[in-house]
Design a protein around this motif. Structure first.
Motif, PDB file in Angstrom:
ATOM      1  N   HIS A  31      -2.263  -3.530  -4.918  1.00 60.09           N
ATOM      2  CA  HIS A  31      -2.813  -2.702  -5.991  1.00 60.09           C
ATOM      3  C   HIS A  31      -4.087  -2.053  -5.471  1.00 60.09           C
ATOM      4  O   HIS A  31      -4.834  -2.676  -4.706  1.00 60.09           O
ATOM      5  N   GLU A  32      -4.365  -0.828  -5.893  1.00 58.51           N
ATOM      6  CA  GLU A  32      -5.579  -0.159  -5.446  1.00 58.51           C
ATOM      7  C   GLU A  32      -6.817  -0.861  -5.985  1.00 58.51           C
ATOM      8  O   GLU A  32      -7.807  -1.013  -5.285  1.00 58.51           O
ATOM      9  N   GLU A  33      -6.756  -1.295  -7.245  1.00 63.72           N
ATOM     10  CA  GLU A  33      -7.878  -2.020  -7.835  1.00 63.72           C
ATOM     11  C   GLU A  33      -7.478  -3.473  -8.017  1.00 63.72           C
ATOM     12  O   GLU A  33      -6.527  -3.778  -8.740  1.00 63.72           O
ATOM     13  N   GLU A  34      -8.217  -4.357  -7.364  1.00 67.26           N
ATOM     14  CA  GLU A  34      -7.916  -5.784  -7.471  1.00 67.26           C
ATOM     15  C   GLU A  34      -7.997  -6.218  -8.930  1.00 67.26           C
ATOM     16  O   GLU A  34      -8.933  -5.878  -9.639  1.00 67.26           O
ATOM     17  N   GLY A  35      -6.987  -6.943  -9.368  1.00 68.21           N
ATOM     18  CA  GLY A  35      -6.953  -7.447 -10.737  1.00 68.21           C
ATOM     19  C   GLY A  35      -6.427  -6.440 -11.749  1.00 68.21           C
ATOM     20  O   GLY A  35      -6.319  -6.744 -12.921  1.00 68.21           O
ATOM     21  N   LYS A  36      -6.094  -5.221 -11.308  1.00 66.18           N
ATOM     22  CA  LYS A  36      -5.584  -4.201 -12.218  1.00 66.18           C
ATOM     23  C   LYS A  36      -4.180  -3.806 -11.776  1.00 66.18           C
ATOM     24  O   LYS A  36      -3.969  -3.413 -10.641  1.00 66.18           O
ATOM     25  N   MET A  37      -3.221  -3.915 -12.679  1.00 71.89           N
ATOM     26  CA  MET A  37      -1.827  -3.655 -12.376  1.00 71.89           C
ATOM     27  C   MET A  37      -1.590  -2.177 -12.075  1.00 71.89           C
ATOM     28  O   MET A  37      -2.115  -1.309 -12.760  1.00 71.89           O
ATOM     29  N   SER A  38      -0.795  -1.899 -11.046  1.00 70.47           N
ATOM     30  CA  SER A  38      -0.428  -0.521 -10.710  1.00 70.47           C
ATOM     31  C   SER A  38       0.665  -0.040 -11.652  1.00 70.47           C
ATOM     32  O   SER A  38       1.612  -0.770 -11.936  1.00 70.47           O
ATOM     33  N   HIS A  39       0.519   1.211 -12.114  1.00 71.08           N
ATOM     34  CA  HIS A  39       1.544   1.810 -12.972  1.00 71.08           C
ATOM     35  C   HIS A  39       2.115   3.083 -12.363  1.00 71.08           C
ATOM     36  O   HIS A  39       3.130   3.584 -12.826  1.00 71.08           O
ATOM     37  N   GLN A 117      -7.830   2.953   0.624  1.00 71.38           N
ATOM     38  CA  GLN A 117      -7.719   3.528  -0.717  1.00 71.38           C
ATOM     39  C   GLN A 117      -7.170   4.952  -0.682  1.00 71.38           C
ATOM     40  O   GLN A 117      -6.752   5.481  -1.705  1.00 71.38           O
ATOM     41  N   ASP A 118      -7.163   5.581   0.491  1.00 74.80           N
ATOM     42  CA  ASP A 118      -6.620   6.933   0.646  1.00 74.80           C
ATOM     43  C   ASP A 118      -5.117   6.916   0.911  1.00 74.80           C
ATOM     44  O   ASP A 118      -4.521   7.970   1.131  1.00 74.80           O
ATOM     45  N   THR A 119      -4.504   5.748   0.935  1.00 76.55           N
ATOM     46  CA  THR A 119      -3.074   5.616   1.206  1.00 76.55           C
ATOM     47  C   THR A 119      -2.345   5.187  -0.064  1.00 76.55           C
ATOM     48  O   THR A 119      -2.953   4.602  -0.969  1.00 76.55           O
ATOM     49  N   ASN A 120      -1.048   5.472  -0.130  1.00 77.86           N
ATOM     50  CA  ASN A 120      -0.228   5.083  -1.279  1.00 77.86           C
ATOM     51  C   ASN A 120       1.183   4.753  -0.823  1.00 77.86           C
ATOM     52  O   ASN A 120       1.670   5.305   0.155  1.00 77.86           O
ATOM     53  N   CYS A 121       1.851   3.885  -1.573  1.00 75.15           N
ATOM     54  CA  CYS A 121       3.263   3.601  -1.357  1.00 75.15           C
ATOM     55  C   CYS A 121       4.041   4.466  -2.345  1.00 75.15           C
ATOM     56  O   CYS A 121       4.092   4.164  -3.537  1.00 75.15           O
ATOM     57  N   TYR A 122       4.639   5.551  -1.841  1.00 76.64           N
ATOM     58  CA  TYR A 122       5.363   6.472  -2.714  1.00 76.64           C
ATOM     59  C   TYR A 122       6.749   5.969  -3.073  1.00 76.64           C
ATOM     60  O   TYR A 122       7.466   6.641  -3.811  1.00 76.64           O
ATOM     61  N   THR A 123       7.126   4.806  -2.621  1.00 77.61           N
ATOM     62  CA  THR A 123       8.390   4.206  -3.040  1.00 77.61           C
ATOM     63  C   THR A 123       8.208   3.497  -4.371  1.00 77.61           C
ATOM     64  O   THR A 123       9.179   3.200  -5.054  1.00 77.61           O
ATOM     65  N   PHE A 124       6.972   3.242  -4.764  1.00 75.22           N
ATOM     66  CA  PHE A 124       6.687   2.542  -6.014  1.00 75.22           C
ATOM     67  C   PHE A 124       7.428   3.156  -7.187  1.00 75.22           C
ATOM     68  O   PHE A 124       7.407   4.367  -7.397  1.00 75.22           O
ATOM     69  N   ARG A 125       8.122   2.305  -7.936  1.00 80.15           N
ATOM     70  CA  ARG A 125       8.757   2.675  -9.206  1.00 80.15           C
ATOM     71  C   ARG A 125       8.389   1.588 -10.199  1.00 80.15           C
ATOM     72  O   ARG A 125       8.599   0.396  -9.918  1.00 80.15           O
ATOM     73  N   PRO A 126       7.843   1.964 -11.363  1.00 82.47           N
ATOM     74  CA  PRO A 126       7.464   0.925 -12.332  1.00 82.47           C
ATOM     75  C   PRO A 126       8.684   0.148 -12.815  1.00 82.47           C
ATOM     76  O   PRO A 126       9.761   0.718 -12.984  1.00 82.47           O
TER      77      PRO A 126
END
Length: 130
Positions: A31-39, A117-126
């Motif tokens: 998750h980008e922010e620790e303790g905060k769920m990615s959506h 923090q400048d990277t992302n996993c674009y495979t993410f699907r909620p």
């Protein structure tokens, strides 16, 4: 093959190989922010990112190099490197118990990144609501 096929456009990372491959032995998606769920995908990051910035940074990343993959990709251009993937983003439909990713391929983006923090996993699907 240890993990899913990884396509990575983070060309400023010490683990980036030509052909948009990742030469890390294991990558960590968090998750980008620790303790905060990615959506959304933009709330994920590749925690394995290590900026290519001189000899010291390169030496600091040697403990996580996929040496077999590096040799294979050097000697057999066009071959695929398969790092293992640890993912703590349990809000993703591809997340499975044990912090693993069951996607057949993941897409890590962040060209010209300066930090993870400048990277992302674009495979993410909620995950669908239960």
């Amino acid at each position: 093959m240890d993990g899913p096929k990884v396509k990575c456009t983070v060309n400023t990372c010490v683990h980036w190989l030509k052909g948009n491959q990742c030469n890390a032995n294991n990558i960590d998606i968090t998750h980008e922010e620790e303790g905060k769920m990615s959506h959304i995908a933009e709330h994920t990051q590749c925690k394995t990112f290590y900026q290519r910035r001189g000899v010291a940074n390169t030496l600091g990343s040697l403990d996580n190099v996929n040496w077999g993959g590096w040799i294979t990709s050097t000697l057999l251009p066009g071959s695929q490197v398969y790092p293992s993937v640890t993912c703590t983003v349990s809000s993703c439909e591809y997340w499975v118990e044990g912090n693993r990713c069951r996607a057949p391929e993941i897409d890590v983006v962040g060209a010209n990144a300066d930090e993870c923090q400048d990277t992302n996993c674009y495979t993410f699907r909620p995950k669908a609501a239960p």
